[in-house]
Design a protein around this motif. Structure first.
Motif, PDB file in Angstrom:
ATOM      1  N   LYS A  73       0.807  -1.224   0.000  1.00  0.00           N
ATOM      2  CA  LYS A  73       0.000   0.000   0.000  1.00  0.00           C
ATOM      3  C   LYS A  73       0.837   1.270   0.000  1.00  0.00           C
ATOM      4  CE  LYS A  73      -4.009   1.869   2.498  1.00  0.00           C
ATOM      5  NZ  LYS A  73      -4.992   1.535   3.570  1.00  0.00           N
ATOM      6  N   PRO A 119     -14.454  -1.957  -5.185  1.00  0.00           N
ATOM      7  CA  PRO A 119     -13.416  -1.478  -4.250  1.00  0.00           C
ATOM      8  C   PRO A 119     -13.896  -0.262  -3.464  1.00  0.00           C
ATOM      9  CG  PRO A 119     -12.580  -1.677  -6.517  1.00  0.00           C
ATOM     10  CD  PRO A 119     -14.064  -1.762  -6.589  1.00  0.00           C
ATOM     11  N   VAL A 135      -6.208  -0.891  -3.286  1.00  0.00           N
ATOM     12  CA  VAL A 135      -7.392  -1.748  -3.152  1.00  0.00           C
ATOM     13  C   VAL A 135      -7.888  -2.197  -4.516  1.00  0.00           C
ATOM     14  CG1 VAL A 135      -9.773  -1.881  -2.327  1.00  0.00           C
ATOM     15  CG2 VAL A 135      -8.043  -0.705  -0.953  1.00  0.00           C
ATOM     16  N   ASP A 208     -12.030  -4.342   0.412  1.00  0.00           N
ATOM     17  CA  ASP A 208     -11.051  -3.414   0.976  1.00  0.00           C
ATOM     18  C   ASP A 208      -9.853  -4.237   1.422  1.00  0.00           C
ATOM     19  OD1 ASP A 208      -9.968  -1.010   1.773  1.00  0.00           O
ATOM     20  OD2 ASP A 208     -11.542  -0.518   3.210  1.00  0.00           O
ATOM     21  N   ASP A 209      -8.759  -3.553   1.725  1.00  0.00           N
ATOM     22  CA  ASP A 209      -7.588  -4.300   2.183  1.00  0.00           C
ATOM     23  C   ASP A 209      -7.655  -4.628   3.664  1.00  0.00           C
ATOM     24  OD1 ASP A 209      -7.292  -1.654   2.931  1.00  0.00           O
ATOM     25  OD2 ASP A 209      -5.197  -1.485   2.286  1.00  0.00           O
ATOM     26  N   VAL A 244     -12.289  -8.617   2.897  1.00  0.00           N
ATOM     27  CA  VAL A 244     -11.060  -7.859   3.133  1.00  0.00           C
ATOM     28  C   VAL A 244      -9.902  -8.838   3.251  1.00  0.00           C
ATOM     29  CG1 VAL A 244     -12.250  -5.948   4.291  1.00  0.00           C
ATOM     30  CG2 VAL A 244     -11.377  -7.857   5.648  1.00  0.00           C
TER      31      VAL A 244
END
Length: 257
Positions: A73, A119, A135, A208-209, A244
């Motif tokens: 990220k 996302p 994402v 989402d992450d 996630v």
């Protein structure tokens, strides 16, 4: 140009495991197992924000998993998107159950609408600063992984930010909910799909992450449900789901039993 540099730097500079620093590998076997070695599980933060859909996560956000997510990220370790996407794909499969394997009454397979991985959007300034949208990149990899397994899936960026939000770091659950309330909306393309009846709510998977307080996913579910002319309950009962890569360890503990 920054994306190009990230790609080239991975070829030219010495590689070390993003999870533990072991040399000559971007993700060692042990750190890969921390991310991909377990089954995806339903997670739920406490307190649970109103409107939070069912969420599945691959691993607790700690140690090697935390380091890998941050490397992808914030430090542009784009090669990690493959492993992160596989982890996310596993969560999508766990959360949707048999949705992708429909059959007619005689038992033969029939075509099904694809799963739509939506996302959670980042602020434009954050995306510009990072040089990529982490994402969305993970979601694209997850959709590819799902299709390889025979599950129709595509990435559909339906959401956008309609107002600026404060940095979430350091905010508690209640503060995050207030910060994000009403911050997301459907894109123009998303609204058109809904008006034409081309967007099935039960095929939407918010992705989402990371899940911490759940405020971001709850707001995303609200935006999708509101655009459909529904309410928060749609996201919980028969509506969209969420997946996630990782969630706070406490979110796993709540659902241990």
């Amino acid at each position: 140009m920054r994306n190009v540099w990230h790609e080239l730097s991975g070829l030219l500079l010495p590689v070390a495991c993003a999870g533990c620093g072991r040399p000559r590998t971007e993700l060692c076997a042990a750190c890969g197992a921390a991310l991909l070695g377990g089954s995806a599980r339903r997670v739920r933060p406490s307190p649970t924000p109103p409107g939070l859909p069912e969420v599945y996560a691959a691993a607790p956000y700690e140690n090697a998993v935390r380091a890998v997510l941050l490397a992808h990220k914030e430090r542009g370790a784009l090669g990690l998107a493959g492993a992160l996407g596989r982890a996310l794909a596993g969560c999508v499969r766990a959360g949707t159950g048999r949705l992708g394997a429909a059959a007619d009454p005689a038992g033969s397979p029939r075509a099904v609408a694809p799963l739509l991985l939506v996302p959670v959007p980042s602020a434009r300034s954050a995306t510009a600063a990072r040089g990529h949208d982490p994402v969305r990149r993970i979601a694209v990899t997850a959709a590819r992984e799902l299709r390889r397994a025979g599950l129709p899936a595509r990435v559909l960026p339906l959401l956008r930010q309609r107002r600026a939000v404060a940095d979430q770091a350091g905010l508690g659950a209640r503060q995050r909910r207030a910060n994000l309330a009403g911050a997301l909306e459907l894109t123009a393309a998303g609204e058109r799909l809904l008006r034409r009846g081309l967007l099935r709510h039960d095929r939407v998977i918010l992705v989402d992450d990371l899940l911490t307080t759940g405020s971001t996913l709850a707001e995303a579910a609200r935006a999708v449900g509101e655009g459909r002319g529904g309410d928060r309950e749609l996201s919980v009962h028969g509506g969209c789901r969420a997946a996630v890569v990782a969630a706070s360890p406490s979110a796993f503990e709540i659902n241990r039993n």
